[in-house]
Design an enzyme around this catalytic site. Structure first.
Site, PDB file in Angstrom:
ATOM      1  N   TRP A 164      36.338  63.206   5.924  1.00 41.05           N
ATOM      2  CA  TRP A 164      36.839  62.959   4.502  1.00 41.05           C
ATOM      3  C   TRP A 164      37.658  63.830   3.777  1.00 41.05           C
ATOM      4  CZ3 TRP A 164      32.061  59.883   2.111  1.00 41.05           C
ATOM      5  CH2 TRP A 164      31.597  58.934   3.056  1.00 41.05           C
ATOM      6  N   LYS A 165      37.659  65.014   4.384  1.00 39.92           N
ATOM      7  CA  LYS A 165      38.483  66.267   3.601  1.00 39.92           C
ATOM      8  C   LYS A 165      38.087  66.389   2.098  1.00 39.92           C
ATOM      9  CE  LYS A 165      42.186  65.789   6.868  1.00 39.92           C
ATOM     10  NZ  LYS A 165      43.614  65.790   7.267  1.00 39.92           N
ATOM     11  N   HIS A 178      39.412  73.532  11.610  1.00 38.77           N
ATOM     12  CA  HIS A 178      40.462  72.573  11.073  1.00 38.77           C
ATOM     13  C   HIS A 178      41.658  73.312  10.761  1.00 38.77           C
ATOM     14  CE1 HIS A 178      42.756  69.335   9.347  1.00 38.77           C
ATOM     15  NE2 HIS A 178      41.791  68.590   9.863  1.00 38.77           N
ATOM     16  N   GLU A 207      43.675  72.756   8.334  1.00 37.63           N
ATOM     17  CA  GLU A 207      43.769  73.343   6.803  1.00 37.63           C
ATOM     18  C   GLU A 207      42.880  74.413   6.719  1.00 37.63           C
ATOM     19  OE1 GLU A 207      42.595  69.212   5.995  1.00 37.63           O
ATOM     20  OE2 GLU A 207      44.354  68.527   6.527  1.00 37.63           O
ATOM     21  N   GLY A 235      47.926  63.956   8.842  1.00 36.13           N
ATOM     22  CA  GLY A 235      48.512  63.548   7.611  1.00 36.13           C
ATOM     23  C   GLY A 235      50.112  63.089   7.274  1.00 36.13           C
ATOM     24  N   SER A 243      46.842  61.417  12.434  1.00 39.11           N
ATOM     25  CA  SER A 243      47.427  59.979  12.079  1.00 39.11           C
ATOM     26  C   SER A 243      46.802  59.028  12.897  1.00 39.11           C
ATOM     27  CB  SER A 243      48.945  60.285  11.975  1.00 39.11           C
ATOM     28  OG  SER A 243      49.347  60.908  11.082  1.00 39.11           O
ATOM     29  N   GLY A 254      41.207  61.311   9.852  1.00 42.48           N
ATOM     30  CA  GLY A 254      41.294  61.557   8.378  1.00 42.48           C
ATOM     31  C   GLY A 254      41.645  60.482   7.434  1.00 42.48           C
ATOM     32  N   GLY A 255      42.736  59.988   7.172  1.00 45.23           N
ATOM     33  CA  GLY A 255      43.072  59.004   6.142  1.00 45.23           C
ATOM     34  C   GLY A 255      42.314  57.661   6.418  1.00 45.23           C
TER      35      GLY A 255
HETATM   36  P1  13P Z   1      44.963  62.196   9.354  1.00 43.07           P
HETATM   37  O1  13P Z   1      43.971  61.250  10.192  1.00 43.07           O
HETATM   38  O2  13P Z   1      44.867  61.764   7.976  1.00 43.07           O
HETATM   39  O3  13P Z   1      46.130  62.470   9.921  1.00 43.07           O
HETATM   40  O4  13P Z   1      43.978  63.453   9.590  1.00 43.07           O
HETATM   41  C1  13P Z   1      43.408  63.835  10.660  1.00 43.07           C
HETATM   42  C2  13P Z   1      42.589  65.174  10.417  1.00 43.07           C
HETATM   43  O5  13P Z   1      43.080  66.294  10.043  1.00 43.07           O
HETATM   44  C3  13P Z   1      41.095  65.023  10.898  1.00 43.07           C
HETATM   45  O6  13P Z   1      40.702  66.117  10.949  1.00 43.07           O
END
Ligand code: 13P
Length: 257
Positions: free
Chosen positions: A10-11, A98, A100, A176, A216, A237-238
């Site tokens: 979920w970030k 991750h 990030e 993302g 993605s 993620g999203g």
């Molecule tokens: P997205 O699916 O939003 O591209 O993010 C992937 C992600 O970083 C999952 O850890």
């Protein structure tokens, strides 16, 4: 045989109420869907602040993860959250490395190895992320990059601990951005990851290692990815922020395996 998994990262999204709502919606939909939970799994990874409360409403079919742990076990590290704390509030998994965290918070292989050890010592299953940035892909260095990320962290574990790890290949240029790796690009790296694991720990360990794809991934592109032989699911993620899409991804994983 290795487990196939849909994990949602979920970030830094949702507040407690909307996070609880999302967890309840996902739980309800997962409970309505009959699948073999020995073969398939689902995990959610909310922000630290929500983990305990979400654990109280989450379907028993869904695992609970943190998005990080501190690199120290305890002490004077204001604002940090340890693996032991995460375990004590009901999580069973921790995402580590991750991209990030690596890029915004400077986490290098050495720090990640310390976090990995603490995670394992506290009986959390690590979901260890690796992947190349765009320039590395453009220079065709993706194989070397993932090899060194694995060599310098995961291959420092003994085989007993290595077998507990879930690997997530997340090409940074696909996170993302709406730009997914093609099924062929992803499969090529996943097969390579499995090969280097086989070279290190043997074919049996490699066959039993879960390697997720992230970047993605959503219902419209998941069939192509999940039908690849070395892709064992996704780190999402999203699309994990939408209960319908997230559970749909589990259905597509089951249908493609
Ligand atoms: P997205 O699916 O939003 O591209 O993010 C992937 C992600 O970083 C999952 O850890």
């Amino acid at each position: 045989m290795r487990k196939k998994i849909i994990a949602g990262n979920w970030k830094m999204n949702t507040d407690l109420n909307s996070g609880l709502e999302l967890a309840k919606n996902v739980s309800q939909k997962v409970d309505e869907f009959a699948f073999n939970s020995d073969e398939f799994g689902m995990i959610v990874s909310p922000p630290f602040t929500h983990i305990h409360a979400i654990g109280n409403v989450l379907s028993s079919k869904i695992g609970l993860s943190s998005q990080n742990v501190a690199e120290w076990s305890n002490g004077a590290y204001t604002g940090e959250i340890s693996a032991q704390m995460v375990k004590s509030i009901g999580a069973n998994y921790a995402i580590l490395g991750h991209s990030e965290r690596r890029s915004y918070f400077g986490e290098d292989n050495q720090v990640l190895f310390t976090k990995l050890k603490l995670t394992l010592e506290n009986n959390l299953t690590p979901i260890f992320c690796i992947g190349e940035v765009l320039e590395e892909r453009e220079e065709n260095k993706q194989f070397d990059v993932v090899k060194s990320q694995i060599d310098e962290v995961l291959f420092k574990l003994d085989v007993v601990d290595f077998k507990k790890v879930i690997i997530a290949y997340e090409p940074v240029w696909a996170i993302g951005t709406g730009k997914t790796a093609s099924p062929e690009q992803a499969q090529e790296i996943h097969a390579y990851i499995r090969k280097i694991v086989a070279d290190k720990f043997g074919a049996n360990v490699a066959d039993n290692t879960t390697v997720l794809y992230g970047g993605s991934c959503k219902p419209s592109n998941a069939d192509g990815l999940f039908s690849q032989p070395d892709i064992d699911g996704g780190l999402i993620g999203g699309a994990a922020l939408n209960a319908d899409d997230f559970v749909q991804l589990l259905k597509q994983l089951v249908a493609n395996k």
